[in-house]
Design a protein around this motif. Sequence first.
Motif, PDB file in Angstrom:
ATOM      1  N   GLN A   1      -0.549   9.884  -2.559  1.00 58.96           N
ATOM      2  CA  GLN A   1      -1.010   8.507  -2.610  1.00 58.96           C
ATOM      3  C   GLN A   1       0.166   7.583  -2.330  1.00 58.96           C
ATOM      4  O   GLN A   1       1.296   8.024  -2.158  1.00 58.96           O
ATOM      5  CB  GLN A   1      -1.618   8.189  -3.991  1.00 58.96           C
ATOM      6  N   ASP A   2      -0.097   6.285  -2.281  1.00 53.77           N
ATOM      7  CA  ASP A   2       0.955   5.284  -2.042  1.00 53.77           C
ATOM      8  C   ASP A   2       1.702   5.552  -0.740  1.00 53.77           C
ATOM      9  O   ASP A   2       2.916   5.344  -0.654  1.00 53.77           O
ATOM     10  CB  ASP A   2       1.944   5.242  -3.213  1.00 53.77           C
TER      11      ASP A   2
ATOM     12  N   SER B   1       0.792  -1.223   0.000  1.00 48.01           N
ATOM     13  CA  SER B   1       0.000   0.000   0.000  1.00 48.01           C
ATOM     14  C   SER B   1       0.829   1.280   0.000  1.00 48.01           C
ATOM     15  O   SER B   1       0.280   2.361  -0.220  1.00 48.01           O
ATOM     16  CB  SER B   1      -0.917   0.023   1.236  1.00 48.01           C
ATOM     17  N   SER B   2       2.122   1.173   0.258  1.00 47.05           N
ATOM     18  CA  SER B   2       2.961   2.365   0.359  1.00 47.05           C
ATOM     19  C   SER B   2       4.274   2.156  -0.388  1.00 47.05           C
ATOM     20  O   SER B   2       4.739   1.025  -0.550  1.00 47.05           O
ATOM     21  CB  SER B   2       3.263   2.701   1.829  1.00 47.05           C
TER      22      SER B   2
ATOM     23  N   GLN C   1     -12.902   9.450  -2.073  1.00 45.12           N
ATOM     24  CA  GLN C   1     -11.904   9.356  -1.000  1.00 45.12           C
ATOM     25  C   GLN C   1     -12.406  10.115   0.227  1.00 45.12           C
ATOM     26  O   GLN C   1     -12.584  11.328   0.177  1.00 45.12           O
ATOM     27  CB  GLN C   1     -10.554   9.935  -1.452  1.00 45.12           C
TER      28      GLN C   1
ATOM     29  N   GLN D   1      -3.378  18.157   0.986  1.00 45.09           N
ATOM     30  CA  GLN D   1      -4.104  17.352   0.016  1.00 45.09           C
ATOM     31  C   GLN D   1      -5.166  18.165  -0.709  1.00 45.09           C
ATOM     32  O   GLN D   1      -5.436  17.948  -1.896  1.00 45.09           O
ATOM     33  CB  GLN D   1      -4.746  16.152   0.721  1.00 45.09           C
TER      34      GLN D   1
ATOM     35  N   PHE E   1      -3.379  13.347  -6.288  1.00 45.05           N
ATOM     36  CA  PHE E   1      -2.663  12.117  -6.600  1.00 45.05           C
ATOM     37  C   PHE E   1      -1.198  12.177  -6.161  1.00 45.05           C
ATOM     38  O   PHE E   1      -0.504  11.167  -6.174  1.00 45.05           O
ATOM     39  CB  PHE E   1      -2.786  11.821  -8.098  1.00 45.05           C
TER      40      PHE E   1
END
Length: 716
Positions: free
Chosen positions: A419-420, A348-349, A656, A408, A416
């Motif tokens: 993210q990650d 996820s990261s 989101q 954000q 975007f």
Amino acid sequence: MKNRPLFILACLSSLLLISPMLSGCDQVNTFVQQFQPAGLPELKEYQLKEFAESITVRVTTTKSKSGGSGTLIRKDGSRYTLLTNAHVLGNKEAPYRIETLDKKTYSASVVESVKFSDNDLVLLEFVSDSNYATANFPNLTKINASKYFNIGEKVYATGFCFDEKKVNFTTGTVGIFLPKNLQNGYRIGYTNAIKKGMSGGPILNHFGELIGLNGRHSYPLFGDPFVFQDGTRPSETEREKMLPLSWGVPVEILAQTASQFLNPPSQTLTGLPSEIATKAKQIAVRIERKVGGGSGVIIASHKENGNKYTYYVLTAAHVVETEQDYTIITPDNKRYTIKPGTEKKSASSDIALLSFTSDVNYSVATLGNYELKDNSYIFVFGWPISNNYTKPISLLTTGWFLSPTKAQIYDAKDVFSLQDGYELAYSNMTQGGMSGGPVFDTQGRVIGIHGQIETQDGVNIGYSLGIPSKKILSLIDNFGIQKEWLRVETSAPPFPEKEEVDNILQISLTIAKLSNQAKEEDWINYGNQLWRFGKYSDAIDAFNKALDLNPKSSLAWYAAGLAVYAQDNYVDAVRCFRNAVEIKPDFYAAWRKKGDAHDSLKQYEFALNAYERAIEESEKQNQKDFALYWRKGVTLKDLKRDPEAIIAYTKSIEIQPHLYPYINRGNFYSDKGDNDNALKDYNEAIKLDPKFAYAYNGRGNVYSDKGDNDNAFKES
């Protein structure tokens, strides 16, 4: 003559008439081993080729395409110095023309303050805002350069052949190293096939160190180049053995004449930044790969049987994304190979964990796990990729942290970016190669891992981004690290004293000025640095320079819009963003900012149109941006189109979940008397951020409206 077999001499003591200065071969070998730099690797041929090509330039004049090559040896700010042969310039008049590997061209001039007497060397300098590698040198200040290569040792030479467009990379061996210089300083004889045009190009040893410059090819057609500087000549037998070899000028002549050019300028740090850099150098590591590389930090260790330790290195996953061997270089320059498939990555990261075993007791980072405050001062450490293989230079940059909740929605170029696992946005200037490097607080604790820079079409537009320690610690169990192997502190640091702040700002605001030869993208990158640090007027000047070079640059118009918007000049901001989208209609970040500027002018219909166009363009690119729907909802509320606003808030949350759309929708429900739905939204906002005071205030109002005074009092 050309059919004669090549004769490689093992020793010169029996060849030359004057030989007392030359050590025997066994002695030379012993000396080389003794003085090999600690931890300096013998590079693989593909690494040597890549590095040699990166420091080689073509040298011509504006009036003539003939010329030769040169070797980049030093970078000081935006000023580069290169070494070439004097005969490459010949009688040609300045300005001289430099062409780098990326096909960019620059005007160069001779460094008049350095004279090499009768030696065939000259220094040139030029200005560029691009990052180019520069040569490494043996330690020429302590011992004679001749001790750095053996007869028969491999050497690598490059240069631009006169009739070829690409750099020519050659391999060979050292055949002769004369006990004294020939005329014009030539002393190294080697078997590499040097062609016309390669003069001035580098000769490297197997460590990637510059030992000399190409200058003469084998079997010269004219004259007699084999005359020593003292007027004596080799014997005919000796001359016959010298003919098949190419000849180079040893770099020790540079050391004897202008030693100030041997070492790159180092970063000067004082006060708190100096203390952070000292800590960083104890726990940060370099990560090498076939092309490029990255940084990392030792975050945990435990002792194995005996005196062995297992260390765990955190880095960005994209640093180790390809299947190949990686090398970790620790603070003592020891090298540890990481085999492909042994790294552990998060699903996820953008983080990865590498491990290695050693009997050396290395320092381990202390992680900071606490809520960062907006505008807190932070530091990023790593090794920029523009440095070379063997002697890279670390870099510490200073800046301040931006609240992820606000970043954000407002600060990031688009949602975007975050993210990650990326939740940290900061003003620190960073470069490629620093990915995976530690992000520090003012007490030297690692609060995150640096990973990327916001860009648009390859140009820096926005902030640097990292993954916080809080996120990393939540994934530690998946990596098999036991908590007792970690060092974690949870207290926030005090705000630094004024003197410490002054030291931080001094580094943050030290931005090298650009030259008149700067390109459009250079001016945009430069302006972005100024914009990050609040120097908006100077940033606007830089963006205008870019627009002078290219009035149709959508990026320059967009960047200029950001700067004038930061000055609350919303009218000019609208104009800049409008120009950006007229040039590049699918530039949805510019549509978004155009909407923001209209909104600040209370031009809500124009703002709504801009946000809807931003949504349209982003979704054409398969990007669903929740913040755009939130903005649309806020604007619809301003236009008193409440039912449509609710739909927009809901769409934003579906894409989101975020505090702001929950709060806005909760406020709408509260105003309409729908306390149950309002309470649900405020509760969701609190789940996302238990310290968000506005959500508690809204919930308190709902309790009050419902007559639940006890709970209303608790929320106040």
